[in-house]
Motif scaffolding. Structure first.
Motif, PDB file in Angstrom:
ATOM      1  N   VAL A 223      10.175  -0.628  17.259  1.00  0.00           N
ATOM      2  CA  VAL A 223      10.501  -1.233  15.960  1.00  0.00           C
ATOM      3  C   VAL A 223       9.878  -2.624  15.854  1.00  0.00           C
ATOM      4  O   VAL A 223       9.250  -2.958  14.838  1.00  0.00           O
ATOM      5  N   LEU A 224      10.041  -3.448  16.890  1.00  0.00           N
ATOM      6  CA  LEU A 224       9.519  -4.814  16.857  1.00  0.00           C
ATOM      7  C   LEU A 224       7.995  -4.841  16.754  1.00  0.00           C
ATOM      8  O   LEU A 224       7.430  -5.608  15.968  1.00  0.00           O
ATOM      9  N   ILE A 225       7.326  -4.025  17.527  1.00  0.00           N
ATOM     10  CA  ILE A 225       5.861  -4.045  17.541  1.00  0.00           C
ATOM     11  C   ILE A 225       5.294  -3.529  16.227  1.00  0.00           C
ATOM     12  O   ILE A 225       4.388  -4.137  15.647  1.00  0.00           O
ATOM     13  N   PHE A 226       5.832  -2.409  15.723  1.00  0.00           N
ATOM     14  CA  PHE A 226       5.300  -1.896  14.464  1.00  0.00           C
ATOM     15  C   PHE A 226       5.641  -2.812  13.295  1.00  0.00           C
ATOM     16  O   PHE A 226       4.852  -2.948  12.358  1.00  0.00           O
ATOM     17  N   GLY A 227       6.804  -3.480  13.338  1.00  0.00           N
ATOM     18  CA  GLY A 227       7.122  -4.482  12.316  1.00  0.00           C
ATOM     19  C   GLY A 227       6.156  -5.648  12.381  1.00  0.00           C
ATOM     20  O   GLY A 227       5.668  -6.138  11.355  1.00  0.00           O
ATOM     21  N   HIS A 228       5.853  -6.096  13.583  1.00  0.00           N
ATOM     22  CA  HIS A 228       4.899  -7.187  13.793  1.00  0.00           C
ATOM     23  C   HIS A 228       3.520  -6.800  13.257  1.00  0.00           C
ATOM     24  O   HIS A 228       2.886  -7.569  12.517  1.00  0.00           O
ATOM     25  N   LEU A 229       3.043  -5.621  13.611  1.00  0.00           N
ATOM     26  CA  LEU A 229       1.734  -5.168  13.146  1.00  0.00           C
ATOM     27  C   LEU A 229       1.699  -4.985  11.637  1.00  0.00           C
ATOM     28  O   LEU A 229       0.708  -5.335  10.983  1.00  0.00           O
TER      29      LEU A 229
ATOM     30  N   MET B 294      -0.892  -5.524   7.338  1.00  0.00           N
ATOM     31  CA  MET B 294      -0.828  -4.730   6.115  1.00  0.00           C
ATOM     32  C   MET B 294      -0.399  -5.530   4.884  1.00  0.00           C
ATOM     33  O   MET B 294      -0.854  -5.260   3.790  1.00  0.00           O
ATOM     34  N   ILE B 295       0.493  -6.477   5.074  1.00  0.00           N
ATOM     35  CA  ILE B 295       1.017  -7.237   3.932  1.00  0.00           C
ATOM     36  C   ILE B 295       0.034  -8.349   3.578  1.00  0.00           C
ATOM     37  O   ILE B 295      -0.552  -8.984   4.443  1.00  0.00           O
TER      38      ILE B 295
ATOM     39  N   TRP C 277      12.217 -13.055  16.249  1.00  0.00           N
ATOM     40  CA  TRP C 277      11.527 -11.763  16.326  1.00  0.00           C
ATOM     41  C   TRP C 277      10.495 -11.791  17.459  1.00  0.00           C
ATOM     42  O   TRP C 277      10.453 -10.889  18.297  1.00  0.00           O
ATOM     43  N   ASP C 278       9.652 -12.824  17.472  1.00  0.00           N
ATOM     44  CA  ASP C 278       8.586 -12.904  18.472  1.00  0.00           C
ATOM     45  C   ASP C 278       9.129 -13.129  19.879  1.00  0.00           C
ATOM     46  O   ASP C 278       8.616 -12.564  20.847  1.00  0.00           O
TER      47      ASP C 278
END
Length: 151
Positions: free
Chosen positions: A41-47, A52-53, A77-78
């Motif tokens: 979850v954390l890594i894909f949220g970070h990416l 993408m945004i 988060w980080d």
């Protein structure tokens, strides 16, 4: 003198544990599964946020990183991602050492080196995240990024 040989299909029985206490291998196994799910979850949220945004990868620059690291949400988060990933990786390396080393002293030295590396990286990474200041006071104006207020 006679010896008794157990039947070949008898179930394996472990000797009773002589030491009480916590089963560290069991908790290490549970940690690897739980941290793996949270890390996904954390890594894909970070990416997603970084790539993408907005303008995507073109927006990644010093100002973007400075803005993210000035926000307490992204700091937590980080740091959470850093801690979980390093402990997860260190635990995985410890498991490899347990599986492939034959000498106890070699295993101890390797595990101590892994622990030292994990601790140093966690401390340094946490310090960077929480002490990062893109606009340090007293710096010459020509060395500061363009988004810093003039002093």
């Amino acid at each position: 003198m006679s010896t008794t040989i157990e039947a070949p299909r008898s179930p394996y029985s472990r000797p009773p544990r002589t030491r009480g206490g916590v089963s560290w291998e069991k908790w290490g196994w549970i940690y690897m599964r739980a941290s793996g799910v949270v890390l996904i979850v954390l890594i894909f949220g970070h990416l997603f946020v970084n790539l993408m945004i907005g303008d995507g990868v073109d927006a990644l620059d010093f100002a973007f990183v400075g803005g993210k690291l000035s926000n307490p949400f992204w700091q937590v988060w980080d740091v959470l991602m850093l801690w979980l990933a390093l402990i997860h990786g260190g635990n995985g390396m410890r498991t490899i050492v347990n599986d492939y080393t034959t000498r106890p002293m070699t295993a101890r030295i390797l595990k101590a080196a892994i622990l030292a590396a994990v601790v140093v990286l966690i401390v340094l990474g946490t310090l960077v995240v929480f002490t990062f200041d893109p606009c340090p006071a007293g710096s010459p104006a020509d060395l500061l990024p363009s988004f810093c207020p003039a002093s």
